[in-house]
Design a protein around this motif. Sequence first.
Motif, mmCIF file in Angstrom:
data_model
loop_
_atom_site.group_PDB
_atom_site.id
_atom_site.type_symbol
_atom_site.label_atom_id
_atom_site.label_comp_id
_atom_site.label_asym_id
_atom_site.label_seq_id
_atom_site.Cartn_x
_atom_site.Cartn_y
_atom_site.Cartn_z
ATOM 1 N N UNK A 160 -13.170 4.501 37.534
ATOM 2 C CA UNK A 160 -13.222 3.209 36.839
ATOM 3 C C UNK A 160 -12.887 3.360 35.363
ATOM 4 N N UNK A 161 -13.115 4.548 34.810
ATOM 5 C CA UNK A 161 -13.012 4.714 33.365
ATOM 6 C C UNK A 161 -11.640 4.401 32.784
ATOM 7 N N UNK A 162 -10.516 4.781 33.430
ATOM 8 C CA UNK A 162 -9.216 4.457 32.817
ATOM 9 C C UNK A 162 -9.039 2.976 32.515
ATOM 10 N N UNK A 163 -9.533 2.105 33.400
ATOM 11 C CA UNK A 163 -9.440 0.661 33.148
ATOM 12 C C UNK A 163 -10.298 0.266 31.960
ATOM 13 N N UNK A 164 -11.481 0.881 31.851
ATOM 14 C CA UNK A 164 -12.352 0.606 30.705
ATOM 15 C C UNK A 164 -11.671 1.030 29.408
ATOM 16 N N UNK A 165 -11.107 2.237 29.410
ATOM 17 C CA UNK A 165 -10.453 2.745 28.203
ATOM 18 C C UNK A 165 -9.282 1.855 27.799
ATOM 19 N N UNK A 166 -8.467 1.459 28.758
ATOM 20 C CA UNK A 166 -7.309 0.607 28.448
ATOM 21 C C UNK A 166 -7.751 -0.715 27.827
#
Length: 370
Positions: free
Chosen positions: A321-327
Amino acid sequence: MSIAAEAIRLEALARSRAPEDREHLLDALVDLCANADPAELTGAPQIQALLQAVFMSLVAEAERDIRRRLAEKIAPVAWAPAGLVNVLALDEIEIAGPVIAESPVLKDHDLIRLLVESTLEHQIAVARRGSLSATVVEAILQQDEPAVLTALACNDTAEISQSGMVRLVETARRQAALRSPLARHPRLSSDLAQRLYVWVGQSLRAALISRFRLDPMELDAALASAVRDAHAAVEGGEIRLDTDAEQLEQERRLIGKLAEAGQLRPGYLLRALRERRLPLFVFALATLGKFEVDHIQRAIDSDRPELLALACAAVGIDRSVFPAILDTVRELNGGHPGGGDEGARKAANAFGPYAPDIAGAAFRQTASSF
């Protein structure tokens, strides 16, 4: 069954301490009251006092499922003792919900007490109740709780005055969740629709134009003017501390209430970002991880996305899930945390094979040192 046999059965149930017998006794009492003359039950204080004493003694020992079924049965009836209804209305939300939604026994002062004393979920249930009076609506507006205001905006039957609608529309400037229900609200006026137009998305703008027959060219000119003013304020260094401080305080209070009510979970971080509410995300992450708000802010303003990853790992966010949060955080925060693709790869390593508390300790140590 004869009256004598029924009396013997009820007496046996009353003597029993078995949960199923207590439930049968409550069911029998509800049925007796349902079949009695309503005027007799509601018009005689001594009967109401007796009913309240009997029901309260049973409810005090009743299990959760029994209380829930009792709440569902007495929610719509007018003969229910006021004390019993108020006790159930303050119970867990699964029990309180039906009573708050439809009990005719709850009066304005009872509903206002719920707004002051109960959890956020109870307050939302009050705001959704049908045909809310102007007095209760005013109490909701005074509290200025975003989630409760959104529930009120979705309630077409609430007695919202024109001044109340003005306050809701003004609040929609900073609370995106209010915009859609307000755009469809039957009490929205043409003047307020023009104000709301500036803050909503394209689909809602089309709906407002169609519903109120607004002039799209005039509205788009007003929108362009508002955008120019906003840009000029930023370029000129104008600071609007009142609005910013007020909004941040509201975000902080909302997260505090959610945490207090046990409703703040890691999934809320994604919701905050979907609503493009970065401060809400910061407060939620800090609260979930018991971090300093300033440390979270430093992490998202840095060029080290692995710090944000450590904080997210510490509260149970999954690696996938983290890549979407970072973006999304980068999009809302001017490209920060920086580091580009290489930084994103480093951040993925923060979800290594260790427990969340280790990630939390690593985040605290690193964030406090820069």
